[in-house]
Design a protein around this motif. Sequence first.
Motif, PDB file in Angstrom:
ATOM      1  N   GLY A 171       0.873  -1.018  -0.108  1.00  0.00           N
ATOM      2  CA  GLY A 171      -0.074  -0.077   0.027  1.00  0.00           C
ATOM      3  C   GLY A 171       0.907   1.315   0.131  1.00  0.00           C
ATOM      4  O   GLY A 171       1.554   1.631   0.975  1.00  0.00           O
ATOM      5  N   TYR A 172       1.049   1.872  -1.166  1.00  0.00           N
ATOM      6  CA  TYR A 172       2.074   2.933  -1.200  1.00  0.00           C
ATOM      7  C   TYR A 172       1.631   4.149  -0.553  1.00  0.00           C
ATOM      8  O   TYR A 172       2.331   5.005   0.001  1.00  0.00           O
ATOM      9  CB  TYR A 172       2.064   3.446  -2.656  1.00  0.00           C
ATOM     10  CG  TYR A 172       2.696   2.433  -3.461  1.00  0.00           C
ATOM     11  CD1 TYR A 172       4.085   2.276  -3.406  1.00  0.00           C
ATOM     12  CD2 TYR A 172       2.051   1.718  -4.363  1.00  0.00           C
ATOM     13  CE1 TYR A 172       4.742   1.588  -4.386  1.00  0.00           C
ATOM     14  CE2 TYR A 172       2.807   0.745  -5.207  1.00  0.00           C
ATOM     15  CZ  TYR A 172       4.006   0.476  -5.383  1.00  0.00           C
ATOM     16  OH  TYR A 172       4.785  -0.329  -6.052  1.00  0.00           O
ATOM     17  N   THR A 173       0.171   4.349   0.000  1.00  0.00           N
ATOM     18  CA  THR A 173      -0.258   5.307   0.874  1.00  0.00           C
ATOM     19  C   THR A 173      -0.464   4.773   2.166  1.00  0.00           C
ATOM     20  O   THR A 173       0.315   5.430   3.227  1.00  0.00           O
ATOM     21  CB  THR A 173      -1.834   5.653   0.384  1.00  0.00           C
ATOM     22  OG1 THR A 173      -1.661   6.517  -0.729  1.00  0.00           O
ATOM     23  CG2 THR A 173      -2.281   6.804   1.543  1.00  0.00           C
ATOM     24  N   LEU A 174      -0.802   3.709   2.517  1.00  0.00           N
ATOM     25  CA  LEU A 174      -0.801   3.226   3.780  1.00  0.00           C
ATOM     26  C   LEU A 174       0.489   2.878   4.482  1.00  0.00           C
ATOM     27  O   LEU A 174       0.830   2.496   5.679  1.00  0.00           O
ATOM     28  CB  LEU A 174      -1.539   1.833   3.912  1.00  0.00           C
ATOM     29  CG  LEU A 174      -3.028   2.289   3.528  1.00  0.00           C
ATOM     30  CD1 LEU A 174      -3.661   0.948   3.438  1.00  0.00           C
ATOM     31  CD2 LEU A 174      -3.634   3.033   4.413  1.00  0.00           C
ATOM     32  N   LYS A 175       1.532   2.777   3.365  1.00  0.00           N
ATOM     33  CA  LYS A 175       3.161   2.330   3.788  1.00  0.00           C
ATOM     34  C   LYS A 175       3.075   1.105   4.502  1.00  0.00           C
ATOM     35  O   LYS A 175       3.964   0.659   5.317  1.00  0.00           O
ATOM     36  CB  LYS A 175       3.614   3.506   4.671  1.00  0.00           C
ATOM     37  CG  LYS A 175       3.677   4.897   4.149  1.00  0.00           C
ATOM     38  CD  LYS A 175       4.265   5.115   2.976  1.00  0.00           C
ATOM     39  CE  LYS A 175       4.377   6.481   2.225  1.00  0.00           C
ATOM     40  NZ  LYS A 175       5.155   6.632   0.945  1.00  0.00           N
ATOM     41  N   LYS A 176       2.296   0.223   4.204  1.00  0.00           N
ATOM     42  CA  LYS A 176       2.268  -1.284   4.624  1.00  0.00           C
ATOM     43  C   LYS A 176       1.902  -2.219   3.583  1.00  0.00           C
ATOM     44  O   LYS A 176       1.242  -1.963   2.522  1.00  0.00           O
ATOM     45  CB  LYS A 176       1.227  -1.602   5.861  1.00  0.00           C
ATOM     46  CG  LYS A 176       1.737  -0.626   7.042  1.00  0.00           C
ATOM     47  CD  LYS A 176       0.437  -0.760   8.213  1.00  0.00           C
ATOM     48  CE  LYS A 176       0.948  -0.129   9.453  1.00  0.00           C
ATOM     49  NZ  LYS A 176       2.009  -0.903  10.065  1.00  0.00           N
ATOM     50  N   GLN A 177       2.171  -3.557   3.784  1.00  0.00           N
ATOM     51  CA  GLN A 177       1.893  -4.624   2.924  1.00  0.00           C
ATOM     52  C   GLN A 177       0.263  -4.697   3.280  1.00  0.00           C
ATOM     53  O   GLN A 177       0.006  -4.996   4.345  1.00  0.00           O
ATOM     54  CB  GLN A 177       2.611  -5.852   3.261  1.00  0.00           C
ATOM     55  CG  GLN A 177       4.041  -5.935   2.965  1.00  0.00           C
ATOM     56  CD  GLN A 177       4.280  -5.831   1.266  1.00  0.00           C
ATOM     57  OE1 GLN A 177       3.181  -6.152   0.386  1.00  0.00           O
ATOM     58  NE2 GLN A 177       5.502  -5.837   0.862  1.00  0.00           N
ATOM     59  N   VAL A 178      -0.414  -5.021   2.359  1.00  0.00           N
ATOM     60  CA  VAL A 178      -1.571  -5.201   2.499  1.00  0.00           C
ATOM     61  C   VAL A 178      -2.207  -6.569   1.959  1.00  0.00           C
ATOM     62  O   VAL A 178      -1.548  -6.886   0.588  1.00  0.00           O
ATOM     63  CB  VAL A 178      -2.693  -3.994   1.590  1.00  0.00           C
ATOM     64  CG1 VAL A 178      -4.232  -4.301   1.775  1.00  0.00           C
ATOM     65  CG2 VAL A 178      -2.289  -2.591   2.045  1.00  0.00           C
ATOM     66  N   CYS A 179      -2.953  -7.254   2.738  1.00  0.00           N
ATOM     67  CA  CYS A 179      -3.495  -8.728   2.474  1.00  0.00           C
ATOM     68  C   CYS A 179      -4.840  -8.664   2.348  1.00  0.00           C
ATOM     69  O   CYS A 179      -5.407  -8.002   3.343  1.00  0.00           O
ATOM     70  CB  CYS A 179      -2.767  -9.734   3.163  1.00  0.00           C
ATOM     71  SG  CYS A 179      -0.822  -9.865   3.034  1.00  0.00           S
ATOM     72  N   LEU A 180      -5.545  -9.218   1.467  1.00  0.00           N
ATOM     73  CA  LEU A 180      -7.127  -9.529   1.388  1.00  0.00           C
ATOM     74  C   LEU A 180      -7.418 -10.863   1.500  1.00  0.00           C
ATOM     75  O   LEU A 180      -6.454 -11.777   0.970  1.00  0.00           O
ATOM     76  CB  LEU A 180      -7.799  -8.968   0.285  1.00  0.00           C
ATOM     77  CG  LEU A 180      -7.475  -7.339  -0.129  1.00  0.00           C
ATOM     78  CD1 LEU A 180      -7.952  -7.011  -1.315  1.00  0.00           C
ATOM     79  CD2 LEU A 180      -7.937  -6.491   0.999  1.00  0.00           C
ATOM     80  N   GLY A 181      -8.161 -11.424   2.100  1.00  0.00           N
ATOM     81  CA  GLY A 181      -8.425 -12.884   2.294  1.00  0.00           C
ATOM     82  C   GLY A 181      -9.802 -13.237   2.914  1.00  0.00           C
ATOM     83  O   GLY A 181     -10.414 -12.215   3.564  1.00  0.00           O
ATOM     84  N   PHE A 182     -10.300 -14.748   2.882  1.00  0.00           N
ATOM     85  CA  PHE A 182     -11.205 -14.836   3.614  1.00  0.00           C
ATOM     86  C   PHE A 182     -10.964 -15.709   4.884  1.00  0.00           C
ATOM     87  O   PHE A 182     -10.017 -16.435   5.141  1.00  0.00           O
ATOM     88  CB  PHE A 182     -12.278 -15.736   2.725  1.00  0.00           C
ATOM     89  CG  PHE A 182     -13.013 -14.850   1.726  1.00  0.00           C
ATOM     90  CD1 PHE A 182     -14.364 -14.340   2.023  1.00  0.00           C
ATOM     91  CD2 PHE A 182     -12.259 -14.884   0.354  1.00  0.00           C
ATOM     92  CE1 PHE A 182     -14.870 -13.820   0.981  1.00  0.00           C
ATOM     93  CE2 PHE A 182     -13.042 -14.239  -0.582  1.00  0.00           C
ATOM     94  CZ  PHE A 182     -14.508 -13.668  -0.288  1.00  0.00           C
ATOM     95  N   VAL A 183     -11.590 -15.333   5.994  1.00  0.00           N
ATOM     96  CA  VAL A 183     -11.422 -15.891   7.243  1.00  0.00           C
ATOM     97  C   VAL A 183     -12.579 -16.526   7.718  1.00  0.00           C
ATOM     98  O   VAL A 183     -13.789 -16.427   7.471  1.00  0.00           O
ATOM     99  CB  VAL A 183     -11.148 -14.748   8.339  1.00  0.00           C
ATOM    100  CG1 VAL A 183     -11.269 -15.292   9.674  1.00  0.00           C
ATOM    101  CG2 VAL A 183      -9.936 -14.211   8.040  1.00  0.00           C
ATOM    102  N   HIS A 184     -12.191 -17.923   8.412  1.00  0.00           N
ATOM    103  CA  HIS A 184     -13.256 -18.834   8.842  1.00  0.00           C
ATOM    104  C   HIS A 184     -12.876 -18.971  10.267  1.00  0.00           C
ATOM    105  O   HIS A 184     -11.871 -18.532  10.891  1.00  0.00           O
ATOM    106  CB  HIS A 184     -13.228 -20.081   8.408  1.00  0.00           C
ATOM    107  CG  HIS A 184     -13.143 -20.126   6.616  1.00  0.00           C
ATOM    108  ND1 HIS A 184     -11.933 -20.325   5.838  1.00  0.00           N
ATOM    109  CD2 HIS A 184     -14.312 -20.144   5.652  1.00  0.00           C
ATOM    110  CE1 HIS A 184     -12.209 -20.261   4.720  1.00  0.00           C
ATOM    111  NE2 HIS A 184     -13.494 -20.262   4.698  1.00  0.00           N
ATOM    112  N   ASN A 185     -13.774 -19.519  11.000  1.00  0.00           N
ATOM    113  CA  ASN A 185     -13.703 -19.957  12.314  1.00  0.00           C
ATOM    114  C   ASN A 185     -13.969 -21.482  12.615  1.00  0.00           C
ATOM    115  O   ASN A 185     -15.320 -21.783  12.996  1.00  0.00           O
ATOM    116  CB  ASN A 185     -14.909 -19.076  13.351  1.00  0.00           C
ATOM    117  CG  ASN A 185     -14.523 -19.248  14.580  1.00  0.00           C
ATOM    118  OD1 ASN A 185     -13.766 -19.689  15.309  1.00  0.00           O
ATOM    119  ND2 ASN A 185     -15.594 -18.622  15.372  1.00  0.00           N
ATOM    120  N   PRO A 186     -13.204 -22.334  12.252  1.00  0.00           N
ATOM    121  CA  PRO A 186     -13.468 -23.804  12.508  1.00  0.00           C
ATOM    122  C   PRO A 186     -13.639 -24.029  13.709  1.00  0.00           C
ATOM    123  O   PRO A 186     -12.995 -23.882  14.564  1.00  0.00           O
ATOM    124  CB  PRO A 186     -12.175 -24.510  11.628  1.00  0.00           C
ATOM    125  CG  PRO A 186     -10.984 -23.237  12.022  1.00  0.00           C
ATOM    126  CD  PRO A 186     -11.870 -21.939  12.056  1.00  0.00           C
TER     127      PRO A 186
END
Length: 822
Positions: free
Chosen positions: A767-782
């Motif tokens: 993230g060039y503005t956030l100055k952090k690595q950005v990850c998107l993904g799906f989370v479950h609660n097994p």
Amino acid sequence: LPSQAQVVIAGGGAIGCSVAYHLAKFGWTDVVLLEQGRLSCGTTWHAAGCCAMLVEGIVRTMFEYSKQLYPKLEAETGIDTGWQQTGSIYVARTEDRMIAYRRHADAIRAMGVECELVSPRDISVYHPLLRVDDLKGALWVPGDGVATPADVTQALAKGAAMKGVQIHEKVGVEKVLTVSGRVNAVRTNKGDIRCDHFVNCTGQWAWELGQQSSPSVRVPLHSCEHFYIITDPVAGANTATTPVAQDPDGYNYMREWNGGFICGGFEPTPKPVFTDGIPSPFEFQLLEEDWDHFQPVLEQILLRMPALKEVKVQKFLNGPESFTPDLFPNMGQAPELPGYFVAAGMNSGGIASAGGVGKVMAEWIISGDPPAGTWPVDIRRFGEMHNNRRYLRERVKEILPMPYAQPYPKPEFQSARKMRMSPLYTTLEKAGAVFGVKMGYERANWFSKPESGEARLTQGTYGKPPWFNAVQEEYMACRQNVAIMDMSSFTKFEVRSSGDEVVTYLQRLCCNEVDVPVGTVLHTGMLNHYGGYENDCSLARLAENLYLIISPSNQMVRSWEWLHRHLPKEGTVQIRDITPYYAAINVLGPRSRELMAELTDAVTMSSQYFPSFTCRELSIGFAPRIRAMSLSHSGELGWMLYVPQEYALHVYDHIMHKGRDFGIRNVGYYTIAHLRMERAFAFWGIDLDASVTPFECQREHRVKFGKGVDFIGRSALLKQKQEGVRQKFVMFLLDNHDLDNDLWPWGGEPIWEGGRVVGRTTSAGYGYTLKKQVCLGFVHNPDPQTGEHQIITNNFITKSKFEIQIAGKKFSAAARLFPPQI
């Protein structure tokens, strides 16, 4: 032959027999399997039988199922499949290969597969015959093994027959007959069989058989010569304990066989064969030996296992194998012909995955819907251009070596290119565009600086990429000034009717309200009966009875098939593919409205007259009939300009000329990816698929239950709204990640919470503005005991502590359901 059956399968190899077996296992026993020669006589019989693959996702799932199935078949049928759980050892000559193994180990462990990274010294514990002094390490997978291909086929066939499937050898399928646009019967050399479903499992013959129906069915694959040798016995080799050895950096493999070894590889310079047709008959046959061609592979085999220098070669086998344009199998229902299914093109992994392929195909045929996660293998990912024989011949030269190629992120095919091109292609190429390809369409990924000598072809990496600074400059133009981007590869359909039938049609297909004022643009999903995304698109209402549908490039065939599947039988709604006729130019950035005012006039482009999500027809320069939409697909202010192809270059030049005073610059798809990730925008085919619903990715606002229409998926969404969701799309910002020295996330990384894997990333980038690595993904609660996904709440997301694992290293990750303000 029977006069009719519920399902007719063509092809008696491992794949066809597995489809028959699983259909019967699931209760569909009115099945006929036809083989033009004898069972396994095509390519199955000469397969090496290695059940060891560096694969992930749906292909891994099918592979793991196969390994569980083969040892059970003997007890069921009395036929020994030759299964031996020997394990497999993948060795690495380079540090980058070890990084790839660490990433792969993360991925398959998250799927429940046991594996271990081992040092060079410890490799000899697992495989004493391998030379290790030049290695960096290895990956050990104890659950892998070997099987005997012909015996696997016979066991599956017997299991199917025991359940009621009829199997007929020496029966060739000549043609698939249709009535009212769907499969009705199969014509063979011994008579016709009426059927509801036909399955093309004919391997390298599948392309030719696909042409023998009306309409013809595309099955993109092409044969290549594929080599291995069988050696005399080697001291120290043991059938039960010697693992499969794979040396990708030397493009070779070795498996034990009767005390000796089968040794083969995936050579860098393959030889396509049968472009002009497969000889008939071609049963239990091989191609001519070619020792000169095999020599580079053989040298690497002898380097890795020096003991082989002392033994004789019993046999040299050169057998054809079929490969697809992207190294994924062709599976699913053909978009051209309802009732026609395909399972072919296994890319030399047919035995390893046959059990799982049969299971998935049986589920697909019985339900009529693709099982979850199958988009990478869905035959609808290919278009007409991919079925061209010359294209296939050229592409498979690049495909065959890929199982052992270094799997760097963001790979691009180099062969069979420049097929579909925008009118702006040459201009953008001169401007430094580094092109990728999507659905055969050349698209600028990023822009180099030709005047500075900046390389357009860059070395792959798992860390900070060479294009980082160039994309940062493009990104800043979008965030601070104005940018221009060619997005002509978008899929574009006009849908119309003489009356209001098109409104009724789209209201049924779309979960959003589409009966909106003329000139309105909206985003909507087209959902299946489970509430999942079949298409994620933008709609513009151009007239009372005319809409423009904009979909992702890779949705071209899939969305076309979905739209046609639901057309009114009366023919009152017409669909026209206008993708080839309109270029799409994206003008975006905070100064885009100013620039657009220069191109037209200030009144026309004012926020009052031209607010967001509006469509107007404009003239730019001397070009008329430009459909301008006030959106940018990136979260930035912008306009999508749909320009008749003949005016595209003129409009582009005019925009660039007027844009000089605004600091305009070209940008590519990498920039759009970084922009959309900072906004947590989910993209279809990357983050979304047919198993994801709007409620699971924060798009409830695009679902209009009150529009008075029972749209497809409505019942499933109402139920989900009441019960809650079992997965949630989440944005993660990585803490303590060193941009320059740490390995980067690229998508597919495990998401950890409380010492357990709760999901995997689908997209990742800086993230060039956030100055952090950005990850998107799906989370479950097994559930801790059963593993079943429980209802997941926003509180679980916001209160839990998450980590993202990158090549074995975990990074603390702050979870967000909605993106921060930027």
